[in-house]
Design a protein around this motif. Structure first.
Motif: not given
Length: 583
Positions: A335-336, A352, A354, A389, A545
């Motif tokens: 999560e993030h 980030d 997810n 996160g 990412r």
């Protein structure tokens, strides 16, 4: 620092106290002998009294024997205390290093930790032995000898007092000038050890590229740096000896001159002059020993700081106060998640992230070099903590689990495969120390390692050299996979761990996983698309990412990066990857 180090004395406190006690008794007996000598000369020899000669001679023999026994016991206890102290320091550092996270180890470096546990501990051990014995004996000898001198003759004792002050000042100056060079030299030992470790670990590459001369020059430069620093320090320290000898001989000359004058005028007896000579020698020798010890202590101070730094280091990753002791399932949720290797750094390795992975799924991870694939895997087993996160395993944040429980259920076959000296069975049982030989054989069958093990004369009892140097890269990878399978984990992470095996064997290993551990979540990090194309989903990472997270077919149509990697590998490999993947 001192408090941290002394806490490691532990069970050797008794010896540490007995050594200075017997050293003090040794001083008492040694200092008493010159006084008895003066009585022997004055009341025995000069008076022609044979009874006094026998009496004082016997007294000297008793005092000398007692002093010898006390000296022996002081040395014995000092050796026991210092050796035990050194052993505790090494054990203490080793234990705390085992609790370090990867970031803690990166802070000190492997070579730096080895230097601290070897050279630095030896320096502190030698200094400690000298401190609890000689540092008690030498100053006590100087003080008591000075007191006896003043009792014999106050005027002549002023000579010794001035000499002691001069030598003390000279010693302080010498140590102050030499100490910075000693500190620099010991810091350079890390570079020397790093050069040696790197060369020996990579000796095959060194020979393959004919770089022996280059590596020799690099080692010689590191050794020469230490040599020049130590020589520079010793050039200062050597002034200590001539200064000492000059002061000692000056004292003897002045004592002889003024002592003879005092005897002539009746202010001093021959026996008292003889005792003064004994006391001056005792004081000067004690000062010389003290000077050498101070040099040793100054050398070991830098080592002591380096050892204390390790002992005081707090692990970045620790257990929570009330940890969860069971991992319910192999579900994984990010999560993030953001992650940086250095605290406070603005350059994120992962940004980030997810995603959600269900228990039992096969997830492929692919991406370019430096895209964050290994970092992603390291966060699941909590080898590093997220910067921001949360990472959930089995429905709970990984930071809520007991570390051993979590890592026991998240088996990782790392990018750099490590085997230890011992038999194949010994290495396999790192995964499960209670595994039977049949279980080990089955795990090797699943990892396709049985085929080459059976060709060894000793089979599963074949000896593996340190680092697995007597097996190939592909064989080492398969043994490490088998070792991980013996853990029977809820999550299995393969970090590019089939890169050294052919595609056909890679396919067999994947098929064995599907049959033997269907309920285990499998994360396969790879460079080859053929290794992950049959996964339920494939995670594509780019610069930390998520670029895509879908099946192979979906990514071919929706993700340009994945499509580009696939096309390039198809052009290079032709039908071989395709054939191997379908076997």
């Amino acid at each position: 620092m001192i408090k941290t180090l002394l806490a490691q004395v532990k069970e050797y406190k008794k010896q540490s106290l007995l050594s200075p006690l017997f050293a003090a008794l040794e001083v008492f007996f040694d200092v008493s002998i010159p006084f008895v000598i003066s009585l022997l000369v004055d009341k025995g020899v000069q008076a022609g009294n044979m009874q006094h000669v026998i009496l004082y001679s016997f007294t000297m023999l008793v005092l000398a024997t007692c002093g010898l026994c006390c000296g022996y016991l002081a040395g014995k206890f000092a050796a026991q205390a210092s050796a035990g102290f050194a052993a505790n320091l090494r054990e203490g550092m080793y234990e705390i290093i085992q609790t370090f996270s990867f970031s803690n180890i990166d802070k000190f470096s492997t070579a730096g930790l080895i230097t601290r546990m070897t050279t630095d501990v030896t320096n502190v051990q030698n200094a400690y032995q000298m401190i609890i014995r000689i540092v008690v004996r030498a100053p006590l000898t100087i003080i008591v000898s000075m007191m006896m001198c003043f009792l014999v003759n106050t005027q002549l004792s002023i000579i010794f007092l001035v000499a002691v002050l001069l030598l003390g000042t000279a010693l302080f100056i010498v140590i102050r000038l030499a100490m910075p060079n000693f500190q620099k030299a010991f810091r350079k030992y890390d570079d020397l050890n790093a050069s040696t470790q790197e060369n020996i670990a990579g000796i095959r590459a060194v020979k393959a590229f004919v770089r022996e001369d280059y590596e020799t020059d690099k080692f010689n430069q590191a050794a020469d740096t230490i040599y020049h620093l130590l020589v520079k320090a010793e050039k200062i320290v050597i002034f200590n000896s001539p200064i000492m000898m000059t002061v000692i001989f000056s004292c003897i000359i002045l004592l002889a001159w003024f002592g003879a004058h005092f005897i002539v005028v009746g202010k001093l007896t021959t026996g008292e002059l003889v005792s003064l000579f004994s006391y001056v020698f005792a004081m000067m020798m004690s000062l010389m020993m003290l000077s050498m010890i101070m040099v040793m202590v100054s050398m070991s101070t830098a080592s002591a700081h380096r050892i204390a730094a390790v002992l005081q280091e707090k692990p970045d990753i620790i257990n929570p106060e009330t940890p969860i002791m069971e991992v319910p399932s192999g579900d994984i949720v990010f999560e993030h998640v953001g992650f940086t290797y250095k605290h406070g750094s603005t350059k994120e390795v992962l940004t980030d992230i997810n995603l959600s992975i269900k228990s039992g799924e096969i997830i492929g991870v692919i991406g370019g070099t430096g895209s964050g694939k290994t970092s992603f895997a390291n966060l699941i087993s909590r080898l590093y903590d997220v910067t921001s996160g949360q990472v959930f395993v089995g429905g709970y944040d990984v930071r809520q689990y007991d570390l051993e429980v979590l890592r026991d259920q998240v088996a990782v076959v790392l990018q750099k495969n490590v085997l230890f000296s011992g038999t194949i069975l010994d290495n396999l049982r790192w995964g499960n120390e209670n595994a039977t030989e049949e279980e080990c054989i089955e795990a090797c069958r699943q990892a396709c390692a049985d085929e080459f093990i059976e060709r060894f004369p000793d089979k599963y009892h074949t000896w593996i050299e340190q680092g697995g140097s007597n097996v190939s890269g592909g064989q080492k990878q398969r043994l490490c996979i088998a070792r991980a399978l013996l853990k029977k984990p809820k999550i299995l992470i393969l970090d590019d761990s089939t890169s050294a095996v052919d595609t056909a064997t890679d396919a067999k290993i994947r098929e064995a996983f599907a049959e033997s551990i269907p309920g285990t979540t499998k994360i396969i990090i790879a460079q080859r698309i053929s290794s992950v194309q049959h996964a339920d989903k494939i995670l594509v990472l780019e610069n930390g990412r998520i670029s895509g997270f879908a099946s192979h077919d979906e990514l071919l149509t929706t993700n340009a990066i994945y499509r580009e990697i696939y096309d390039v590998q198809q052009q290079v490999s032709g039908d071989f990857d395709e054939e191997g993947g379908n076997r």
